[in-house]
Scaffold this motif. Structure first.
Motif, PDB file in Angstrom:
ATOM      1  N   LYS A 137       0.823  -1.207   0.000  1.00  0.00           N
ATOM      2  CA  LYS A 137       0.000   0.000   0.000  1.00  0.00           C
ATOM      3  C   LYS A 137       0.861   1.262   0.000  1.00  0.00           C
ATOM      4  CE  LYS A 137      -4.065  -2.056   2.198  1.00  0.00           C
ATOM      5  NZ  LYS A 137      -4.934  -2.081   3.406  1.00  0.00           N
ATOM      6  N   ILE A 138       2.001   1.205   0.689  1.00  0.00           N
ATOM      7  CA  ILE A 138       2.925   2.347   0.698  1.00  0.00           C
ATOM      8  C   ILE A 138       3.453   2.602  -0.706  1.00  0.00           C
ATOM      9  CG2 ILE A 138       5.212   3.115   1.471  1.00  0.00           C
ATOM     10  CD1 ILE A 138       4.655   1.727   4.136  1.00  0.00           C
ATOM     11  N   LEU A 157       2.001   1.745  -3.578  1.00  0.00           N
ATOM     12  CA  LEU A 157       0.921   2.224  -4.450  1.00  0.00           C
ATOM     13  C   LEU A 157       0.554   3.682  -4.168  1.00  0.00           C
ATOM     14  CD1 LEU A 157      -1.603  -0.747  -4.759  1.00  0.00           C
ATOM     15  CD2 LEU A 157       0.404  -0.221  -6.135  1.00  0.00           C
ATOM     16  N   ALA A 158       0.753   4.111  -2.928  1.00  0.00           N
ATOM     17  CA  ALA A 158       0.395   5.481  -2.548  1.00  0.00           C
ATOM     18  C   ALA A 158       1.341   6.519  -3.136  1.00  0.00           C
ATOM     19  CB  ALA A 158       0.365   5.614  -1.025  1.00  0.00           C
ATOM     20  N   ASN A 159       2.506   6.076  -3.594  1.00  0.00           N
ATOM     21  CA  ASN A 159       3.496   6.970  -4.178  1.00  0.00           C
ATOM     22  C   ASN A 159       3.499   6.765  -5.699  1.00  0.00           C
ATOM     23  OD1 ASN A 159       6.313   7.604  -5.254  1.00  0.00           O
ATOM     24  ND2 ASN A 159       6.482   8.431  -3.176  1.00  0.00           N
ATOM     25  N   ARG A 160       3.202   7.809  -6.450  1.00  0.00           N
ATOM     26  CA  ARG A 160       3.066   7.683  -7.904  1.00  0.00           C
ATOM     27  C   ARG A 160       4.345   7.170  -8.558  1.00  0.00           C
ATOM     28  NH1 ARG A 160       0.792  12.797 -11.090  1.00  0.00           N
ATOM     29  NH2 ARG A 160      -0.934  12.297  -9.670  1.00  0.00           N
ATOM     30  N   ARG A 165       4.899   3.458  -7.559  1.00  0.00           N
ATOM     31  CA  ARG A 165       3.890   2.643  -8.250  1.00  0.00           C
ATOM     32  C   ARG A 165       4.301   2.417  -9.704  1.00  0.00           C
ATOM     33  NH1 ARG A 165      -2.035   2.098  -7.999  1.00  0.00           N
ATOM     34  NH2 ARG A 165      -2.804   1.676 -10.100  1.00  0.00           N
TER      35      ARG A 165
END
Length: 222
Positions: A98-99, A101-104, A107
């Protein structure tokens, strides 16, 4: 690897990291030591895969930022030398996922890394669906298991007592590996009068605590 047909398949085992002895003690690995190890192993790995007798590289990785960076780098090296790559996501840390994915930027790197692989192996269909949702081709992802195919290793010399089941937990004894859950499950089976023997095989930081808990539970059959 021992089960491969040696006339058809040859293999070489390459290990990254420090001595396995670090599992046995609460040793902190500092950044400089990690960096030196990374540089050394990168050189050795590059030297190893730069041979025609290697057609494929199998990378044992996990869903965490450090392991993905490390093994992603080895994957790029393998591709540079025109090797096919099987990327096995051996462990999945949902918090780390999740960490990322939260950063463009992270990701984007993750997606590019996975699209680079010839095959990706995960341990559940749920993980596979998450990668598909990221845009990874479903045909590239395989669901497998780390369980031992026991039928291949049954010894004809082993004699089991009638109706008695043998249950084995084999792992480095970290909390994350689930030894306490195993102990709780064995206690439930014992309390429900199942006829079985169970064994915990391994070593690690939790060994002494597990021994004490087994004594408290009066697990004479473990």
């Amino acid at each position: 690897m021992n089960n491969f047909d040696k006339n058809k398949v040859s293999s070489h085992y390459f290990s990254y990291g420090v001595s396995p002895n670090w599992y046995l003690d609460d040793i902190k690995i500092n950044f400089l030591s990690r960096l030196i190890t990374f540089i050394k192993k990168t050189y050795l790995f590059s030297k190893l895969v730069n041979h025609d007798y290697f057609n494929m590289v199998h990378l044992n990785s996990g869903m965490s930022q450090f392991t993905l960076f490390r093994d992603g780098f080895f994957s790029i090296i393998s591709k540079f030398f025109s090797k096919k790559v099987i990327f096995f996501i051996h462990g999945w840390d949902e918090k780390e996922y999740k960490i990322i994915l939260a950063n463009r930027f992270k990701r984007s790197l993750l997606i590019k890394l996975f699209k680079l692989q010839d095959k990706i192996i995960v341990l559940s269909s749920d993980y596979k669906n998450k990668l598909v949702d990221l845009g990874i081709a479903r045909s590239v992802i395989e669901v497998s298991t780390t369980m031992v195919e026991c039928t291949k290793y049954n010894s004809k010399k082993t004699k089991m007592t009638n109706n008695e089941t043998m249950i084995i937990f084999c792992s480095t004894l970290f909390k994350e590996k689930g030894p306490y859950e195993f102990l709780e499950a064995m206690k439930i089976l014992r309390d429900e009068d199942y006829n079985f023997k169970s064994y915990i095989i391994g070593d690690g930081l939790e060994k002494n605590k597990l021994v004490e808990k087994a004594k408290i539970y009066e697990m004479g059959n473990i």
